[in-house]
Design a protein around this motif. Structure first.
Motif, PDB file in Angstrom:
ATOM      1  N   THR A 219       0.948  -1.303  -0.122  1.00 25.06           N
ATOM      2  CA  THR A 219       0.065   0.006   0.051  1.00 25.06           C
ATOM      3  C   THR A 219       0.922   1.050  -0.010  1.00 25.06           C
ATOM      4  OG1 THR A 219      -1.962   1.138   0.983  1.00 25.06           O
ATOM      5  CG2 THR A 219      -0.329   0.063   2.498  1.00 25.06           C
ATOM      6  N   ARG A 220       0.130   2.526  -0.387  1.00 26.87           N
ATOM      7  CA  ARG A 220       0.932   3.675   0.048  1.00 26.87           C
ATOM      8  C   ARG A 220       0.063   4.638   0.343  1.00 26.87           C
ATOM      9  NH1 ARG A 220       6.062   4.177  -2.614  1.00 26.87           N
ATOM     10  NH2 ARG A 220       6.299   4.923  -0.715  1.00 26.87           N
ATOM     11  N   PRO A 221       0.408   5.464   1.299  1.00 22.34           N
ATOM     12  CA  PRO A 221      -0.682   6.375   2.143  1.00 22.34           C
ATOM     13  C   PRO A 221      -1.243   7.403   0.935  1.00 22.34           C
ATOM     14  CG  PRO A 221       1.531   6.531   3.049  1.00 22.34           C
ATOM     15  CD  PRO A 221       1.884   5.407   1.849  1.00 22.34           C
TER      16      PRO A 221
ATOM     17  N   GLY B  15      -4.619   3.761  16.902  1.00 21.76           N
ATOM     18  CA  GLY B  15      -5.490   2.504  17.214  1.00 21.76           C
ATOM     19  C   GLY B  15      -5.190   1.913  18.386  1.00 21.76           C
ATOM     20  N   THR B  16      -3.825   1.569  18.560  1.00 20.74           N
ATOM     21  CA  THR B  16      -3.471   0.675  19.539  1.00 20.74           C
ATOM     22  C   THR B  16      -3.513   1.264  21.022  1.00 20.74           C
ATOM     23  OG1 THR B  16      -1.829  -0.117  18.272  1.00 20.74           O
ATOM     24  CG2 THR B  16      -1.474  -0.692  20.501  1.00 20.74           C
TER      25      THR B  16
ATOM     26  N   THR C 114      -4.689 -11.872  13.391  1.00 21.82           N
ATOM     27  CA  THR C 114      -4.648 -10.523  13.212  1.00 21.82           C
ATOM     28  C   THR C 114      -3.394 -10.022  13.486  1.00 21.82           C
ATOM     29  OG1 THR C 114      -5.691  -8.715  14.590  1.00 21.82           O
ATOM     30  CG2 THR C 114      -5.242 -10.513  16.014  1.00 21.82           C
ATOM     31  N   PHE C 115      -3.484  -8.749  13.625  1.00 22.40           N
ATOM     32  CA  PHE C 115      -2.024  -7.855  13.830  1.00 22.40           C
ATOM     33  C   PHE C 115      -1.644  -8.097  15.298  1.00 22.40           C
ATOM     34  CE2 PHE C 115       0.009  -3.523  13.766  1.00 22.40           C
ATOM     35  CZ  PHE C 115       0.992  -3.647  12.820  1.00 22.40           C
TER      36      PHE C 115
ATOM     37  N   ASP D 156     -12.266  -5.055  17.183  1.00 19.86           N
ATOM     38  CA  ASP D 156     -11.008  -4.230  16.625  1.00 19.86           C
ATOM     39  C   ASP D 156     -11.494  -4.238  15.018  1.00 19.86           C
ATOM     40  OD1 ASP D 156      -8.870  -3.809  14.892  1.00 19.86           O
ATOM     41  OD2 ASP D 156      -7.610  -4.872  16.498  1.00 19.86           O
TER      42      ASP D 156
ATOM     43  N   ALA E 283     -10.025  -1.765  12.659  1.00 15.39           N
ATOM     44  CA  ALA E 283      -8.806  -1.288  12.441  1.00 15.39           C
ATOM     45  C   ALA E 283      -9.006  -1.200  10.792  1.00 15.39           C
ATOM     46  CB  ALA E 283      -7.770  -1.939  12.830  1.00 15.39           C
ATOM     47  N   HIS E 284      -9.604  -2.304  10.139  1.00 15.82           N
ATOM     48  CA  HIS E 284      -9.543  -2.360   8.692  1.00 15.82           C
ATOM     49  C   HIS E 284     -10.912  -2.189   7.943  1.00 15.82           C
ATOM     50  CE1 HIS E 284      -6.451  -6.275   9.546  1.00 15.82           C
ATOM     51  NE2 HIS E 284      -6.273  -4.901   9.796  1.00 15.82           N
TER      52      HIS E 284
ATOM     53  N   SER F  55      -8.704   2.052  13.117  1.00 14.93           N
ATOM     54  CA  SER F  55      -7.152   2.822  13.060  1.00 14.93           C
ATOM     55  C   SER F  55      -6.827   3.817  11.914  1.00 14.93           C
ATOM     56  CB  SER F  55      -6.215   1.635  12.685  1.00 14.93           C
ATOM     57  OG  SER F  55      -5.082   2.223  12.268  1.00 14.93           O
TER      58      SER F  55
ATOM     59  N   HIS G 253      -4.231   4.819  10.755  1.00 13.21           N
ATOM     60  CA  HIS G 253      -2.644   4.720  10.248  1.00 13.21           C
ATOM     61  C   HIS G 253      -2.566   5.239   8.876  1.00 13.21           C
ATOM     62  CE1 HIS G 253       1.094   2.871   9.141  1.00 13.21           C
ATOM     63  NE2 HIS G 253       1.346   3.283  10.415  1.00 13.21           N
TER      64      HIS G 253
ATOM     65  N   LYS H 226      -4.074   3.252   5.988  1.00 14.12           N
ATOM     66  CA  LYS H 226      -5.274   2.907   6.001  1.00 14.12           C
ATOM     67  C   LYS H 226      -6.140   3.805   5.016  1.00 14.12           C
ATOM     68  CE  LYS H 226      -5.375  -0.130   9.488  1.00 14.12           C
ATOM     69  NZ  LYS H 226      -4.019  -0.453   9.389  1.00 14.12           N
TER      70      LYS H 226
ATOM     71  N   TYR I 220      -8.148  -3.953   1.933  1.00 13.77           N
ATOM     72  CA  TYR I 220      -7.120  -4.626   1.595  1.00 13.77           C
ATOM     73  C   TYR I 220      -7.412  -5.556   0.440  1.00 13.77           C
ATOM     74  CZ  TYR I 220      -4.488  -3.659   5.607  1.00 13.77           C
ATOM     75  OH  TYR I 220      -3.960  -3.052   6.640  1.00 13.77           O
TER      76      TYR I 220
ATOM     77  N   ARG J 170       2.626  -8.586   1.042  1.00 11.47           N
ATOM     78  CA  ARG J 170       2.383  -8.882   2.600  1.00 11.47           C
ATOM     79  C   ARG J 170       1.391 -10.180   2.913  1.00 11.47           C
ATOM     80  NH1 ARG J 170       4.589  -4.905   6.247  1.00 11.47           N
ATOM     81  NH2 ARG J 170       6.177  -4.255   5.084  1.00 11.47           N
TER      82      ARG J 170
ATOM     83  N   TYR K  54      -0.002 -10.565   5.330  1.00 12.78           N
ATOM     84  CA  TYR K  54      -0.906 -10.274   6.494  1.00 12.78           C
ATOM     85  C   TYR K  54      -1.886 -11.494   6.916  1.00 12.78           C
ATOM     86  CZ  TYR K  54       0.488  -5.628   6.187  1.00 12.78           C
ATOM     87  OH  TYR K  54       1.139  -4.217   6.003  1.00 12.78           O
TER      88      TYR K  54
HETATM   89  N1  T4K Z   1      -5.664  -3.750  14.910  1.00 11.26           N
HETATM   90  C1  T4K Z   1      -5.353  -4.357  13.721  1.00 11.26           C
HETATM   91  C2  T4K Z   1      -6.251  -5.549  13.345  1.00 11.26           C
HETATM   92  C3  T4K Z   1      -4.328  -3.819  12.847  1.00 11.26           C
HETATM   93  O1  T4K Z   1      -4.277  -4.274  11.405  1.00 11.26           O
HETATM   94  C4  T4K Z   1      -3.656  -2.642  13.227  1.00 11.26           C
HETATM   95  C5  T4K Z   1      -2.939  -2.137  12.536  1.00 11.26           C
HETATM   96  C6  T4K Z   1      -3.858  -2.243  14.564  1.00 11.26           C
HETATM   97  C7  T4K Z   1      -4.818  -3.038  15.410  1.00 11.26           C
HETATM   98  C8  T4K Z   1      -3.302  -0.996  15.304  1.00 11.26           C
HETATM   99  O2  T4K Z   1      -3.562   0.290  14.961  1.00 11.26           O
HETATM  100  P1  T4K Z   1      -2.548   1.525  14.936  1.00 11.26           P
HETATM  101  O3  T4K Z   1      -1.948   1.508  16.331  1.00 11.26           O
HETATM  102  O4  T4K Z   1      -1.475   1.149  13.919  1.00 11.26           O
HETATM  103  O5  T4K Z   1      -3.455   2.588  14.410  1.00 11.26           O
HETATM  104  C9  T4K Z   1       0.893  -1.715   9.106  1.00 11.26           C
HETATM  105  C10 T4K Z   1       0.410  -0.525  10.179  1.00 11.26           C
HETATM  106  O6  T4K Z   1       1.350   0.105  10.586  1.00 11.26           O
HETATM  107  C11 T4K Z   1      -0.641  -0.834  11.170  1.00 11.26           C
HETATM  108  O7  T4K Z   1      -1.344   0.197  11.244  1.00 11.26           O
HETATM  109  C12 T4K Z   1      -1.643  -1.905  10.375  1.00 11.26           C
HETATM  110  N2  T4K Z   1      -2.594  -2.483  11.312  1.00 11.26           N
HETATM  111  C13 T4K Z   1      -0.911  -3.001   9.603  1.00 11.26           C
HETATM  112  C14 T4K Z   1      -1.799  -4.058   8.954  1.00 11.26           C
HETATM  113  O8  T4K Z   1      -0.036  -2.665   8.635  1.00 11.26           O
HETATM  114  P2  T4K Z   1       3.170  -2.575   8.715  1.00 11.26           P
HETATM  115  O9  T4K Z   1       4.515  -3.077   9.672  1.00 11.26           O
HETATM  116  O10 T4K Z   1       2.781  -3.676   8.033  1.00 11.26           O
HETATM  117  O11 T4K Z   1       3.196  -1.375   7.845  1.00 11.26           O
HETATM  118  P3  T4K Z   1       4.820  -1.026   7.173  1.00 11.26           P
HETATM  119  O12 T4K Z   1       5.111   0.168   7.691  1.00 11.26           O
HETATM  120  O13 T4K Z   1       5.640  -1.819   6.848  1.00 11.26           O
HETATM  121  O14 T4K Z   1       3.830  -0.312   5.702  1.00 11.26           O
HETATM  122  C15 T4K Z   1       3.541  -1.193   4.798  1.00 11.26           C
HETATM  123  C16 T4K Z   1       4.032  -0.782   3.270  1.00 11.26           C
HETATM  124  O15 T4K Z   1       3.241   0.488   3.341  1.00 11.26           O
HETATM  125  C17 T4K Z   1       5.569   0.011   3.431  1.00 11.26           C
HETATM  126  O16 T4K Z   1       5.815  -1.462   2.624  1.00 11.26           O
HETATM  127  C18 T4K Z   1       5.513   0.857   2.377  1.00 11.26           C
HETATM  128  C19 T4K Z   1       4.105   1.720   2.740  1.00 11.26           C
HETATM  129  N3  T4K Z   1       4.223   2.679   3.365  1.00 11.26           N
HETATM  130  C20 T4K Z   1       4.017   2.713   4.710  1.00 11.26           C
HETATM  131  C21 T4K Z   1       4.026   3.736   5.472  1.00 11.26           C
HETATM  132  C22 T4K Z   1       3.945   3.874   6.934  1.00 11.26           C
HETATM  133  C23 T4K Z   1       4.507   4.107   2.636  1.00 11.26           C
HETATM  134  O17 T4K Z   1       4.667   4.123   1.457  1.00 11.26           O
HETATM  135  N4  T4K Z   1       4.502   5.136   3.518  1.00 11.26           N
HETATM  136  C24 T4K Z   1       4.303   5.049   4.828  1.00 11.26           C
HETATM  137  O18 T4K Z   1       4.342   6.208   5.491  1.00 11.26           O
HETATM  138  O19 T4K Z   1       1.981  -2.348   9.504  1.00 11.26           O
END
Ligand code: T4K
Length: 385
Positions: free
Chosen positions: A13-15, A65-66, A88-89, A160, A162-163, A184, A186, A189, A287, A316, A318
């Motif tokens: 994904t990309r934000p 979200g956490t 889950t996450f 939860d 979040a998604h 969430s 984040h 999302k 997703y 991913r 996931y």
């Molecule tokens: N419960 C569930 C079921 C959840 O899935 C989550 C979070 C939570 C609770 C907790 O909510 P929060 O406390 O996070 O609000 C990501 C997210 O960090 C996480 O929020 C999310 N779920 C989870 C499913 O995905 P990672 O470690 O896989 O993310 P990351 O940083 O590797 O990003 C994925 C890809 O997105 C990167 O490969 C590149 C791209 N990216 C990411 C960011 C952050 C960008 O291009 N720019 C960016 O700024 O966890």
């Protein structure tokens, strides 16, 4: 490796980045107000706007979200054991642990991949205080059956979500089910505030309690009445959220078009299963996840994940590994492999494919062609012809 790799990496994904000028104008207001946090005007405006968007009566914003979910368990004063999913996450079970609650892992449904409601009751003990369901990938849990179980046993229900931003069941906001739901916001999302989250609930009386808990339990200058935490969303996050809301529907439609291409290209591929949404559910488009059955597709999910990387495509797994397999949980009596057969199977099959609004449709088609080309089953049948 056959064919060319993408010149730029394609991530899962990309934000969403809104027009910077819009953000700049909104930040000028923040600068004028001289309020950066602590329930400022942007924060209040975003809470109201999100109540409308999510079709919920009440909402409290958080810095992520956490922390929001940790606070939900504090607000409901829960203890003992909580029945949840291992698929889950990490945040989901960790939130329980941070509340000194024991996560009790329940197997998942083979199709929805959510907590299997038919298996919850056998896990209830005299220590159980709640059920924590996760609407994995935005697919709603069996909310009516979970509600029935909770009523029969006097348990609370927390989701939860979040998604599940914008998910509705028969036109009802997903955040209206259970006692409290967590969203969430984040960066990754569909709707985001860079980091952020929210709790939604039907009982408006909970709002004051939750708002106290996220602000150290401070009632007024002279009284601190609860052991609260700092869970506040600031004005810059809130400003970003308000702007992103303007683009929400556009982003949803773009993701919908991408999903249509994925579905068209992958729906008839032997060994690949797509996740269907029931017709009464408004989807989240958060997703796009496929399941790969190695015996039918010829190669495993791990192989597809690895081979795509060679083409600069970063999918991913996931949510691999299962939470019940983490070092901190695997000794739990409900983390035993034989008790979680469906989760153990599903977690070897799932793969989240790239999904974000500005992903070109041609790239989606190429990703699908690559995936199909990896199937040894297809290659064999081609040769046979
Ligand atoms: N419960 C569930 C079921 C959840 O899935 C989550 C979070 C939570 C609770 C907790 O909510 P929060 O406390 O996070 O609000 C990501 C997210 O960090 C996480 O929020 C999310 N779920 C989870 C499913 O995905 P990672 O470690 O896989 O993310 P990351 O940083 O590797 O990003 C994925 C890809 O997105 C990167 O490969 C590149 C791209 N990216 C990411 C960011 C952050 C960008 O291009 N720019 C960016 O700024 O966890």
């Amino acid at each position: 490796m056959t064919g060319k790799a993408f010149s730029e990496p394609i991530y899962v994904t990309r934000p969403f980045f809104p027009n910077l000028q819009d953000l700049h104008e909104s930040l000028e207001e923040v600068w004028q107000n001289q309020i950066l946090t602590n329930n400022g005007p942007k924060h209040k405006e975003l809470e109201m706007a999100l109540c409308q968007t999510l079709k919920v009566p009440s909402l409290s914003l958080f810095n992520n979200g956490t922390i929001a979910l940790i606070t939900a368990f504090q607000a409901l004063d829960l203890a003992g054991e909580v029945i949840t999913t291992p698929f889950t996450f990490p945040a989901t079970p960790h939130v329980l642990t941070w509340n000194q609650i024991t996560p009790v892992f329940c197997d998942i449904h083979p199709i929805t991949m959510n907590i299997d409601a038919s298996k919850i009751e056998s896990l209830i003990t005299d220590k159980t205080s709640a059920i924590l369901g996760v609407h994995v990938y935005g697919t709603p849990c069996d909310v009516s059956e979970i509600e029935n179980i909770a009523q029969r046993h006097g348990l609370k229900v927390v989701y939860d979500a979040a998604h599940a931003f914008g998910v509705e069941i028969d036109g009802k906001g997903i955040g209206t089910f259970g006692d409290i739901s967590m969203f969430s916001f984040h960066a990754t999302k569909l709707f985001h505030t860079a980091e952020g989250g929210g709790l939604t609930f039907n009982d408006r009386n909970l709002k004051a309690q939750i708002d106290l808990l996220k602000n150290f339990g401070i009632k007024n200058e002279d009284e601190v009445i609860l052991p609260g935490i700092n869970g506040k969303m600031n004005e810059i996050q809130s400003a970003l959220g308000l702007i992103n809301l303007r683009y929400l529907e556009e982003e949803r439609q773009r993701r919908k078009a991408i999903i249509e291409v994925y579905r068209q290209e992958l729906s008839n591929v032997e060994g690949i299963t797509l996740l269907d949404f029931p017709s009464n559910v408004r989807p989240s488009y958060q997703y796009f996840v496929i399941r790969i059955q190695k015996d039918k597709f010829g190669v495993s999910r791990d192989d597809v994940h690895r081979q795509l990387k060679e083409y600069n495509v970063f999918t991913r797994k996931y949510f691999y590994p299962l939470c019940s397999d983490y070092e901190c949980y695997k000794k739990s009596s409900t983390a035993r492999l034989p008790d979680l057969p469906i989760a153990q199977k599903v977690v070897q099959e799932v793969l989240a494919l790239p999904l974000y609004g500005h992903l070109p449709l041609d790239d989606v088609k190429t990703i699908c062609d690559l995936i199909k080309s990896f199937s040894s089953v297809r290659r064999k049948s081609h040769r046979a012809r």
